[in-house]
Design a protein around this motif. Structure first.
Motif, PDB file in Angstrom:
ATOM      1  N   UNK A 271      35.071  70.908  27.559  1.00 60.31           N
ATOM      2  CA  UNK A 271      35.917  71.176  26.396  1.00 60.31           C
ATOM      3  C   UNK A 271      36.472  72.598  26.443  1.00 60.31           C
ATOM      4  N   UNK A 272      35.602  73.548  26.744  1.00 52.56           N
ATOM      5  CA  UNK A 272      36.018  74.947  26.757  1.00 52.56           C
ATOM      6  C   UNK A 272      37.057  75.200  27.850  1.00 52.56           C
ATOM      7  N   UNK A 273      36.829  74.658  29.034  1.00 54.78           N
ATOM      8  CA  UNK A 273      37.775  74.847  30.129  1.00 54.78           C
ATOM      9  C   UNK A 273      39.084  74.112  29.858  1.00 54.78           C
ATOM     10  N   UNK A 274      38.980  72.961  29.187  1.00 54.80           N
ATOM     11  CA  UNK A 274      40.189  72.235  28.807  1.00 54.80           C
ATOM     12  C   UNK A 274      41.031  73.046  27.842  1.00 54.80           C
ATOM     13  N   UNK A 275      40.374  73.691  26.870  1.00 54.06           N
ATOM     14  CA  UNK A 275      41.080  74.556  25.930  1.00 54.06           C
ATOM     15  C   UNK A 275      41.720  75.739  26.643  1.00 54.06           C
ATOM     16  N   UNK A 276      40.989  76.315  27.571  1.00 52.67           N
ATOM     17  CA  UNK A 276      41.502  77.474  28.299  1.00 52.67           C
ATOM     18  C   UNK A 276      42.752  77.096  29.090  1.00 52.67           C
ATOM     19  N   UNK A 277      42.722  75.927  29.712  1.00 50.98           N
ATOM     20  CA  UNK A 277      43.886  75.456  30.463  1.00 50.98           C
ATOM     21  C   UNK A 277      45.071  75.210  29.533  1.00 50.98           C
ATOM     22  N   UNK A 278      44.808  74.573  28.399  1.00 52.79           N
ATOM     23  CA  UNK A 278      45.880  74.264  27.458  1.00 52.79           C
ATOM     24  C   UNK A 278      46.471  75.528  26.836  1.00 52.79           C
ATOM     25  N   UNK A 279      45.578  76.433  26.423  1.00 52.36           N
ATOM     26  CA  UNK A 279      46.046  77.641  25.741  1.00 52.36           C
ATOM     27  C   UNK A 279      46.795  78.579  26.682  1.00 52.36           C
ATOM     28  N   UNK A 280      46.360  78.645  27.930  1.00 58.31           N
ATOM     29  CA  UNK A 280      46.994  79.566  28.881  1.00 58.31           C
ATOM     30  C   UNK A 280      48.200  78.943  29.564  1.00 58.31           C
ATOM     31  N   UNK A 281      48.192  77.606  29.669  1.00 55.29           N
ATOM     32  CA  UNK A 281      49.249  76.934  30.412  1.00 55.29           C
ATOM     33  C   UNK A 281      49.153  77.206  31.905  1.00 55.29           C
ATOM     34  N   UNK A 282      47.966  77.612  32.382  1.00 54.56           N
ATOM     35  CA  UNK A 282      47.773  77.973  33.777  1.00 54.56           C
ATOM     36  C   UNK A 282      46.666  77.143  34.426  1.00 54.56           C
ATOM     37  N   UNK A 283      46.721  77.089  35.739  1.00 56.21           N
ATOM     38  CA  UNK A 283      45.619  76.525  36.493  1.00 56.21           C
ATOM     39  C   UNK A 283      44.450  77.492  36.386  1.00 56.21           C
ATOM     40  N   UNK A 284      43.301  77.012  35.936  1.00 55.81           N
ATOM     41  CA  UNK A 284      42.115  77.848  35.801  1.00 55.81           C
ATOM     42  C   UNK A 284      41.312  77.772  37.103  1.00 55.81           C
ATOM     43  N   UNK A 285      40.991  78.920  37.667  1.00 56.01           N
ATOM     44  CA  UNK A 285      40.169  78.983  38.879  1.00 56.01           C
ATOM     45  C   UNK A 285      38.858  79.663  38.501  1.00 56.01           C
TER      46      UNK A 285
END
Length: 391
Positions: free
Chosen positions: A130-144
């Protein structure tokens, strides 16, 4: 890599190659996860911070870095969730807008707006996915997500569960048309330990493989030699071949090479003597490390030595150590017999030896019963020790 103040060595080509692998565009496909292993102090962490993370940023990705050895007293699960929570803080405004647009009931991680963004932790009950999904959505970036010394997560049940949570996050965020939600990079100072994340069906990343981290080589020692010689008289220069030899003797560890260079610089002799000074310094450093191994080994009982020898053989062969298998019991028994011990090899004998080796910090145990050498260099020393004994 900074083995001397003022000297910098970039590994941009390696960073680009790994980044291409993370997207699945390179010769190797790391889109399902990258597991990099190399001995301690060979430059992994420096490469992550100074080469790979800048490469991710240059590509418009969002890197999140966490070192599980930064606080070895803390549970690895808390360090991972804390790093993700910290990465979410800059996007607080977007997250609150996201909650309103989606409807609070559809976003369980932010079921209320009482999340305190000033604290580096996720709300109770929030999953990593959930947290990583939010981070991806909020940033609009690929999270590494880059986890240094990832094998430490296996030392606690919560840490193992966090690894399974990251696998779930990877599977969830990489579905769909673009498949560009999350990439995972794990590093470890022991191939044997890191392999316990991928070895069997009970491990979170079963099916993946451990990739050897490319050690620094001649291009590094040539550049470093050039840097050193720029500060020396023309007739008193280091030979790149001598520096390369010394670097190999200390296991390709930049910090140890820097230490030797610093000592040599205090007693600079004639140019034809620099190579000898370097070689002697490197051999002294290696001898010091090996002396510690020998001292530890000599203090062991014969059953403990036998178990350690079998573990070392497995390590050299890149095979998992199965402590209570028939093969292991036989191998330990053969060594005890060859050494004239009256102790009979059994699972009880092996278990007692392993526990003693753990107390002496020679053997590492994952929380679910897998074992590995604490320092794989011990296996290298044992090979050298055997040759000396036979000689």
């Amino acid at each position: 890599m900074r083995p001397n103040r003022g000297f910098g060595f970039r590994r941009s080509a390696l960073a680009r190659s790994i980044a291409e692998g993370l997207t699945g565009e390179g010769l190797a496909d790391y889109s399902s996860g990258l597991f990099l292993a190399a001995p301690r102090r060979t430059g992994k962490s420096t490469f992550l911070r100074e080469d790979l993370i800048p490469e991710c940023l240059a590509r418009g990705w969002l890197p999140v870095y966490v070192d599980l050895w930064a606080n070895r007293e803390a549970d690895p699960a808390l360090l991972i969730s804390g790093a993700i929570a910290q990465a979410l803080v800059p996007f607080e405004g977007r997250l609150r807008k996201l909650v309103k647009s989606m409807g609070v009931d559809r976003l369980s991680i932010l079921r209320t707006l009482s999340w305190d963004f000033s604290k580096p932790q996720l709300p109770e009950g929030a999953t990593l996915a959930q947290a990583l999904g939010l981070l991806h959505q909020a940033s609009g970036q690929l999270v590494v997500l880059v986890i240094d010394e990832a094998q430490h997560a296996l030392t606690t049940e919560a840490g193992i569960n966090a690894m399974f949570g990251l696998k779930a996050a990877r599977d969830e965020l990489n579905q769909g048309q673009d498949g560009d939600g999350l990439r995972l990079v794990f590093t470890g100072s022991s191939r044997d330990k890191l392999a316990h994340l991928v070895l069997n069906t009970k491990q979170p990343f079963y099916g993946s493989s451990v990739t050897p981290f490319p050690l620094l080589g001649d291009d590094f020692t040539r550049a470093y030699t050039e840097h050193l010689n720029a500060h020396l008289a023309e007739g008193n220069q280091f030979d790149p071949r001598d520096v390369a030899e010394a670097f190999q003797l200390v296991g390709c560890r930049p910090e140890l090479l820097r230490t030797i260079i610093a000592e040599v610089s205090l007693e600079l002799g004639a140019a034809n003597n620099l190579g000898e000074l370097l070689r002697n310094g490197a051999e002294l450093v290696r001898a010091g490390v090996w002396s510690e191994f020998e001292s530890s080994y000599n203090a062991l009982t014969l059953p403990q030595r036998a178990v350690l020898e079998v573990m070392a053989n497995c390590s050299v062969a890149n095979q998992p150590f199965t402590p209570f298998s028939e093969v292991t019991v036989q191998a330990v028994g053969q060594l005890l017999k060859a050494w004239g011990s009256e102790v009979q090899a059994s699972t009880t004998t092996i278990q007692a030896a392993i526990e003693a080796l753990r107390d002496k910090e020679l053997v590492w145990r994952a929380s679910r019963g897998a074992y590995a050498l604490e320092d794989k260099s011990m296996a290298e020393w044992l090979q050298h020790y055997r040759k000396g004994a036979m000689g």
